[in-house]
Each structure stands twice: as C-alpha cells, then as structure tokens.
Scaffold this motif. Sequence first.
Motif, PDB file in Angstrom:
ATOM      1  N   VAL A  36       0.835  -1.204   0.000  1.00 53.58           N
ATOM      2  CA  VAL A  36       0.000   0.000   0.000  1.00 53.58           C
ATOM      3  C   VAL A  36       0.867   1.250   0.000  1.00 53.58           C
ATOM      4  CG1 VAL A  36      -1.730   1.305   1.307  1.00 53.58           C
ATOM      5  CG2 VAL A  36      -1.937  -1.179   1.110  1.00 53.58           C
ATOM      6  N   ARG A  37       1.940   1.238   0.775  1.00 48.75           N
ATOM      7  CA  ARG A  37       2.858   2.387   0.796  1.00 48.75           C
ATOM      8  C   ARG A  37       3.438   2.632  -0.589  1.00 48.75           C
ATOM      9  NH1 ARG A  37       7.291   1.374   5.251  1.00 48.75           N
ATOM     10  NH2 ARG A  37       8.170   3.182   4.142  1.00 48.75           N
ATOM     11  N   ASP A  38       3.852   1.582  -1.237  1.00 44.38           N
ATOM     12  CA  ASP A  38       4.414   1.740  -2.583  1.00 44.38           C
ATOM     13  C   ASP A  38       3.348   2.198  -3.581  1.00 44.38           C
ATOM     14  OD1 ASP A  38       6.842   0.919  -1.590  1.00 44.38           O
ATOM     15  OD2 ASP A  38       6.613  -1.167  -2.240  1.00 44.38           O
ATOM     16  N   GLY A  39       2.161   1.619  -3.469  1.00 40.44           N
ATOM     17  CA  GLY A  39       1.110   1.955  -4.413  1.00 40.44           C
ATOM     18  C   GLY A  39       0.612   3.377  -4.284  1.00 40.44           C
ATOM     19  N   LEU A  40       0.601   3.895  -3.050  1.00 40.47           N
ATOM     20  CA  LEU A  40       0.104   5.252  -2.819  1.00 40.47           C
ATOM     21  C   LEU A  40       1.212   6.266  -2.610  1.00 40.47           C
ATOM     22  CD1 LEU A  40      -2.911   4.473  -0.431  1.00 40.47           C
ATOM     23  CD2 LEU A  40      -2.951   4.828  -2.900  1.00 40.47           C
ATOM     24  N   GLY A  78      -7.462   6.594  -5.429  1.00 43.53           N
ATOM     25  CA  GLY A  78      -6.159   6.699  -6.094  1.00 43.53           C
ATOM     26  C   GLY A  78      -5.096   7.414  -5.301  1.00 43.53           C
ATOM     27  N   GLY A  79      -5.444   8.009  -4.179  1.00 43.49           N
ATOM     28  CA  GLY A  79      -4.457   8.744  -3.395  1.00 43.49           C
ATOM     29  C   GLY A  79      -4.625   8.511  -1.913  1.00 43.49           C
ATOM     30  N   THR A  80      -3.653   9.006  -1.144  1.00 45.75           N
ATOM     31  CA  THR A  80      -3.669   8.801   0.300  1.00 45.75           C
ATOM     32  C   THR A  80      -4.878   9.447   0.980  1.00 45.75           C
ATOM     33  OG1 THR A  80      -1.265   8.610   0.342  1.00 45.75           O
ATOM     34  CG2 THR A  80      -2.355   9.125   2.425  1.00 45.75           C
ATOM     35  N   PRO A  81      -5.265  10.705   0.669  1.00 47.09           N
ATOM     36  CA  PRO A  81      -6.420  11.300   1.357  1.00 47.09           C
ATOM     37  C   PRO A  81      -7.703  10.480   1.190  1.00 47.09           C
ATOM     38  CG  PRO A  81      -5.174  12.998   0.204  1.00 47.09           C
ATOM     39  CD  PRO A  81      -4.608  11.681  -0.228  1.00 47.09           C
ATOM     40  N   GLY A  82      -7.982  10.044  -0.032  1.00 47.41           N
ATOM     41  CA  GLY A  82      -9.181   9.243  -0.247  1.00 47.41           C
ATOM     42  C   GLY A  82      -9.117   7.907   0.467  1.00 47.41           C
TER      43      GLY A  82
END
Length: 466
Positions: A65-69, A125-129
């Motif tokens: 998840v860290r890599d993906g976002l 698609g991003g960390t906030p969402g």
Amino acid sequence: MMARMAVEETQTTTQSPPRTADPRNAAEPPTTRAWTTRLVIVGIVLAALNLRPAITSLGALLEEVRDGLGMSGSVAGVLTSVPPLCFAVFGVMAPRLARRFGPAAVVCAGMAAITAGLAIRPLMGGTPGFLAASALALMGIAVSNVLMPVIVKRWFPDRIGTMTGLYSMALALGTSLAAAITVPMTSAFGGDWQIGLGVWALLAAAAVLPWLPVARERRRTAGASAGASTGTPVGASVGAETATEASAESTSDSAAAAAAGDGLRITRSRTAWALAVFFGLQATGAYITMGWMPQIFRDAGVPASTAGVLLAVTMAMGVPLAFVIPRVAGRLRNQGPIAVALGLCGLIGYAGLFFAPAAGAWVWAVLLGVSNCSFPLALTMVGMRAGTGAGVAKLSAFAQSTGYLLSIPGPLLVGVLYQHSGGWGLPIALMSGLLVPQLVVGVLAGRDRTVEQELADRERAAAARA
C-alpha cells in the motif's frame, strides 16, 4: 429484573404460554424472544468477526500500500494511528445513538459503514481518499466496539463472561484470518493489493443481515408495548416497558437504570480512569503489533508471506484465550493478576524481537499474541465494573473513547522512530516501556468494585465530612 428477563428470553416453546393479560407477553411471546435471542448471538459473532480485518489486512499489505500510494514511513505511521483516532472520536457517540435508535440499529448501521468503507477504499487513487474510506469503516467499528458490551449486558446479564468470551473469540478469529490469508489471497489475484483489501467487504456485508430483523423486531415490540400499556397504571407501564427493552434491544435500560446512568459522573471515578488508561495502553500495543509487526519480521529477513502468517499466529492466540480469559476473569473477584501475567508475556516477547527477531520469530509471535489478550480482559472488566446496563454504556464509551485517544500517538511514534533511527531498537524499547504502566493500571482496574458503588461511597464520605 434484567437478569430475570434475560433468562426468560432463552426459554423455549416447551414452556407454558404467557398470560395474555400481561402486555409485555402479548407484545412478544416466548417463541419470538427465543428466536430473537438466537439471532442476536449470530449477530454478535458476525459483528465481532468484522471488527479487525480492516486493520490487520492493511498491516499485512502495508508495504504494498505504501508503494502503491507513495507513502513515506511517517505517513504510514499516521495511517496506523487512524484506527484509535476514529475509535476515540466516533466511539463517544455510540451511547447517544443507542438511546435514540437502539443498540441493534446502531450496530447494523456500523456493519453497513464497514462494508462501504472496505469496498471503496481500494478504489481511491491517493492517500487522502484512502484515509477517508478507512475512516468510514473505522467509524462503524468504533460504535460497534462500544455497544458490544452493552448488548451483552442487556441480553445476557447472567452470562457476561461466557458471551464476552464468545465475542472476543470471534473477534480474534477475524483478526487472525485477515492477517493469515490476505497476502496469499492477494497473490492468487495476481498480486493486486486492491483486491486483497477489498474482498473483506463481503464478510462485512454478511454481518449486516442478522441485525436487520433484530432492529425491526425492537421497533415492532416497542410499539406494541406502548399500545398495550395505554390505560395501565404508571408503575405497570414502566414494568412492561422495562421487560420489552431487556428482551428486544430497546433504546435504554429500565427507567430507574437509565436515570442512574444519566446521572453517573463517570469522569469522577478512579476505577473508570484506571480502566480507560489500561484500555488505551493495551490498544497501543495491539495496534502497533497489527500495523508494524509484519514489517519488523520482514526487515529481519523473514519472507512477506511468513511475516503475515506470524501476525496471524499472534492474532490466533486470541481465539482460544479470548474465550477462556473472560470466563476465568468473570469468576474472580480481582482481575489484576491476569493483567500482570499478560503484561509479562508481552515484555518477554518484545525482548525477543529486540535480540533475535528472526531466530525466535514463532515464540515471540505466540507471546505477543498472549499479551494482546488484554483486550478481552478489558472488555470483561467493563461489564463487571458497572452495575447497570446504562452504567456499562457510559463506562464502555468513556473507557474505549478515552483509551483509544490515549493510544493514538503510539503507532505514529513507532513510524517516526523507525524512519529516523533506521532500525527497530528504539520502537521496540518504546513498546516495552509502555507495558510497565499497563501492569499498574491493570491491577487498579481489576479491583472488585463498581463505578456506581465507588461514586456513591465518595458522595457519602463527602456528606459525612460536611
């Protein structure tokens, strides 16, 4: 009164039929009460299964998840701090929502929120969402966390230890399943971490189903009771209402218990504060473990799939122990010795992670799993440290909301220390140090008293001095 009605709920149709002159029996016959009680048990188990997969599935795939976002270590630390933050913020709302809509309806809504959050967060698609969708799921978990002890107290007041054990065992089972199979399931879907996280929404959707009829039955019975009590003396009306509430998850306890609960100044209780701090410290350790333990093992050279299984072992220890510990604790007058024993297991486990994380990985996973059983112990003490359903609701909301608020900095500090120190020495030292005050407040919270008794004694003492 509560205990007597809870026993009546479980009676079968072989008993003699109720007298129709009694409005509460006309509102809900024994067959309905027995059917609804069985449905509540199913609902409790399914709800408990869904109270941790949102967290442990993420812990197993945190690196992906860290890599993906595109998250840094500090942002990942914030992500692991979101669960206790949501539990603190939203958990305090649970008693008010339960009074307005009934505990069953609120838990049903909570399961629906978990379903929605888990379904949509992989699509962000991003960390906030991703954080917002996670917060939605965690909001549902928060209110259900608080109301589970309330539901157990109201429906099974004479079996608090047994039902808390069943609930805790199901919670531990869901936690360990998510930790164990998330990585293999993700691999089966071609390594897509989004599918690996989103599939848990299906289990949450199943948990909505049993609560729907329970919530409808509560409203139907409450309405029938209100109609049946028309023209009855005030005392009889209150008695009928109390019986219906106990058997059908109404919005409050009996009138007397509700009044006592509303006037309970929980923040003046030393026992409540000790339980809140104990809850907070055990939650800190639990969420650090769920969020970071796989990464500790992976950094020590353990393969990712094995690290996920190790986390599953840690969580799986709670399956049998979460059933046994509440039953044992419920039979003891003082639960302090259990809190000390669990804390010592944690200290040994953290020492092992510091000195030989890979060589003794399985042993440390087992010991930390035993230590994490402080959670079912805390839940059991919530039910035992208050004498009424309304008191349990207030104590549960206070202990869990305050406790989770206290636990927020822990996972974040671990992420910051890990990123800036480049290793796990300082984070593990922090984890070990937090267990010392946990032992102390566990002893204080385990003393044989209720918050109602404690506050009444303080008021009498103050009046005597005056």
